[in-house]
Design an enzyme around this catalytic site. Structure first.
Site, PDB file in Angstrom:
ATOM      1  N   LYS A 265       1.436  24.635  11.279  1.00  0.00           N
ATOM      2  CA  LYS A 265       1.164  23.235  10.915  1.00  0.00           C
ATOM      3  C   LYS A 265       2.228  22.765   9.930  1.00  0.00           C
ATOM      4  CE  LYS A 265      -2.065  20.416   8.219  1.00  0.00           C
ATOM      5  NZ  LYS A 265      -3.278  20.426   7.366  1.00  0.00           N
ATOM      6  N   ASP A 270       0.771  14.667   3.363  1.00  0.00           N
ATOM      7  CA  ASP A 270      -0.538  14.282   3.874  1.00  0.00           C
ATOM      8  C   ASP A 270      -1.262  13.385   2.888  1.00  0.00           C
ATOM      9  OD1 ASP A 270      -2.889  14.049   5.263  1.00  0.00           O
ATOM     10  OD2 ASP A 270      -3.657  16.013   4.675  1.00  0.00           O
ATOM     11  N   LYS A 277      -6.797  10.172   0.659  1.00  0.00           N
ATOM     12  CA  LYS A 277      -7.186  11.176  -0.338  1.00  0.00           C
ATOM     13  C   LYS A 277      -7.228  10.548  -1.731  1.00  0.00           C
ATOM     14  CE  LYS A 277      -4.994  15.143   1.973  1.00  0.00           C
ATOM     15  NZ  LYS A 277      -6.157  16.037   2.083  1.00  0.00           N
ATOM     16  N   ASP A 288       1.412  20.712   2.570  1.00  0.00           N
ATOM     17  CA  ASP A 288       0.645  20.758   3.802  1.00  0.00           C
ATOM     18  C   ASP A 288       1.500  21.202   4.995  1.00  0.00           C
ATOM     19  OD1 ASP A 288      -1.906  20.586   4.802  1.00  0.00           O
ATOM     20  OD2 ASP A 288      -1.721  18.511   5.466  1.00  0.00           O
ATOM     21  N   ASP A 347      -8.018  12.310   7.903  1.00  0.00           N
ATOM     22  CA  ASP A 347      -7.551  13.392   7.027  1.00  0.00           C
ATOM     23  C   ASP A 347      -7.786  14.765   7.657  1.00  0.00           C
ATOM     24  OD1 ASP A 347      -6.364  14.483   4.784  1.00  0.00           O
ATOM     25  OD2 ASP A 347      -8.226  14.563   3.629  1.00  0.00           O
ATOM     26  N   GLU A 349      -6.182  15.895  10.172  1.00  0.00           N
ATOM     27  CA  GLU A 349      -5.039  15.646  11.051  1.00  0.00           C
ATOM     28  C   GLU A 349      -4.332  16.914  11.515  1.00  0.00           C
ATOM     29  OE1 GLU A 349      -3.075  17.182   7.866  1.00  0.00           O
ATOM     30  OE2 GLU A 349      -4.718  15.740   7.749  1.00  0.00           O
ATOM     31  N   ARG A 351      -5.448  19.705  12.697  1.00  0.00           N
ATOM     32  CA  ARG A 351      -5.976  20.207  13.974  1.00  0.00           C
ATOM     33  C   ARG A 351      -5.495  19.351  15.153  1.00  0.00           C
ATOM     34  NH1 ARG A 351     -11.882  19.584  11.636  1.00  0.00           N
ATOM     35  NH2 ARG A 351     -10.608  20.000   9.809  1.00  0.00           N
TER      36      ARG A 351
END
Length: 493
Positions: A265, A270, A277, A288, A347, A349, A351
């Site tokens: 990933k 993010d 967030k 991230d 959020d 995201e 996956r």
């Protein structure tokens, strides 16, 4: 820092600093006794004064002992029984802390008398060198005033003749792993205004240019659309930074041999998207992309060791930003697999980019696929920062990864993927929702990914708690799980 392995007597070592262990109760092992005899009992006399008791990690620096070629002798407490990995790492860190503060450019470590629980000469050397090399890591390329260059440049490990080959092998593997960890840490620590998907693509091209048996393909936004990667593109559509799927194909094994695949990933920043967030600590969302960074680092270790395997690395790189064009909660997208996804939270995201990348991995007919992601805060709640979460669809693969984690002292802990958890992802409007509610968030994230990984043995590593250290002066990427992943591939090789 350079590392060497030699079979010489410690009392004959010509060095700025000779490091020797002292057992609890001020007892000397065979190597320290040889130095004591050569120096006319100087160590015994000093120990009688009680300046060091021998508890693990205690240090005592001595100067100008008679009849030795070493300018200094550093005594380090080694306890009264075999040490755990953690105790040994703390001991090595204490030694390194003293050495880097000295003026000497080299040191000789005569630590052969220290016993570790469940580790042979190879395992001990590997842990020793990896701890020292990783402990020397610095990230200061954006500081106008750099730290003074460290004097310590060379470390020599002393080994018995019978163990020489194993200690050399352990040192070699540790140096490659530490190099991969440093690469991972550098990428993670870079600011997000520089380290975006296109920057990671450039890093991949540079790596492939330096190695003839590594090929690179960069799949851009246009190609992602052609592939039908609707979930991947949904994450990126709110950002001015275009997404990239990076494919790195390493051929070290036999022609036609099925590869192993690592999927990382790479969300380079993010914000959470429209599901924004909280502002506090959001700077750490540059980490991230540490899943992709750790795959990069593992590949670097594999390249340095030229492991006889075939390996495909797939990096799912995008930036998750809020804008007028960003994905909304409630949107439904079609993934590369054809499954539709209702996006209830933008959020969640990671996956979404991973599911399309897992589908893309099918074309390589891999032996096994491991995805690596800073996926869920719930994993930090469950396991803290000492173990990565592990899930998967193949028991043999899961056990191989758990074993690799124990061997590398970079542990994972298995979480279940029961069918009951899958039901939390039911959607009234699409094939699947991208979140499963507040309960068991790490597990339902794994359940989501499992829907896209049915064509091969698959495992998922959630590294949200292990990939970086939060807050304060110690804030930074850790380089995990490069040791675990590299050990897994070493075991396969």
């Amino acid at each position: 820092m350079q590392f060497f392995v030699k079979n010489i007597r410690p009392e004959t070592a010509k060095t700025a600093t000779l490091v020797l262990p002292v057992g609890e109760g001020r007892s000397l092992g065979a190597l320290a006794q040889a130095v004591d005899q050569a120096s006319a009992g100087a160590l015994s006399q000093l120990l009688k004064r009680g300046d060091i008791s021998g508890k693990p990690g205690q240090t005592l620096l001595l100067h100008d002992l008679p009849n030795l070629k070493a300018a200094r002798v550093l005594l380090v407490g080694s306890g009264k029984e075999a040490l755990s990995d953690r105790q040994f790492r703390k001991l090595v860190a204490a030694v390194h802390g003293v050495l880097k503060g000295l003026g000497g450019s080299d040191a000789v470590l005569a630590l052969g008398d220290i016993q570790l629980k469940g580790r042979d000469a190879y395992g001990k050397a590997r842990l020793l060198v990896e701890t020292l090399a990783d402990g020397g890591y610095q990230f200061e390329q954006f500081k106008s005033q750099k730290a003074e260059p460290r004097a310590l440049k060379k470390i020599t490990l002393l080994a018995d003749k019978a163990e020489l080959a194993e200690v050399e092998r352990g040192s070699l593997h540790a140096q490659a792993i530490a190099s991969g960890m440093a690469f991972t840490r550098d990428l993670g620590n870079l600011p997000p205004n520089l380290c975006h998907p296109s920057y990671l693509a450039d890093q991949a091209r540079a790596l492939a240019k330096a190695h003839k048996n590594l090929k690179v393909e960069i799949i851009d936004e246009k190609k992602l659309k052609e592939l039908g990667a609707g979930a991947f593109l949904a994450v990126a559509q709110g950002s001015d930074q275009p997404p990239r799927m990076i494919v790195l194909d390493y051929h070290g094994g036999k022609k036609g041999e099925k590869p192993f695949a690592l999927v990382g990933k790479g969300i380079t920043f993010d914000t959470g998207g429209i599901s924004l967030k909280p502002g506090l600590g959001m700077d750490e969302m540059k980490y991230d992309m540490c899943g992709a960074a750790s795959v990069f680092g593992t590949l670097k270790a594999v390249l340095e060791l030229q492991l006889p395997i075939n390996l495909v690395c797939l990096l799912a790189c995008a930036e998750n930003m809020p804008s007028g064009g960003a994905t909304r909660p409630g949107d439904i997208v079609t993934s590369m697999s054809g499954q539709t996804v209702e996006i209830l939270n933008t959020d969640a995201e990671g996956r979404l980019v991973l599911c399309d990348t897992l589908t893309y991995a099918e074309r390589f007919k891999p032996q096994a696929v491991i995805d690596v992601a800073t996926l869920t805060g719930a994993c930090i709640v469950a396991l803290g920062s000492h173990a990565s979460g592990l899930m998967g669809n193949n028991e043999e693969l899961l056990q191989q990864l758990l074993k690799a984690g124990r061997s590398a002292d970079d542990r994972a802990w298995e979480l279940p993927l029961f069918d009951e958890y899958q039901e939390q992802l039911d959607s009234p409007f699409a094939d699947i929702a991208n979140i499963g509610g507040p309960k068991a968030g790490s597990i339902t994230a794994g359940c989501f990914l499992s829907r896209f990984a049915k064509q091969y043995p698959w495992a998922h590593l959630d590294i949200a708690g292990t990939a970086w250290i939060s807050g304060g002066k110690e804030k930074g990427a850790t380089g995990k799980p490069v040791p675990l992943l590299t050990q897994y591939l070493l075991d396969r090789a």
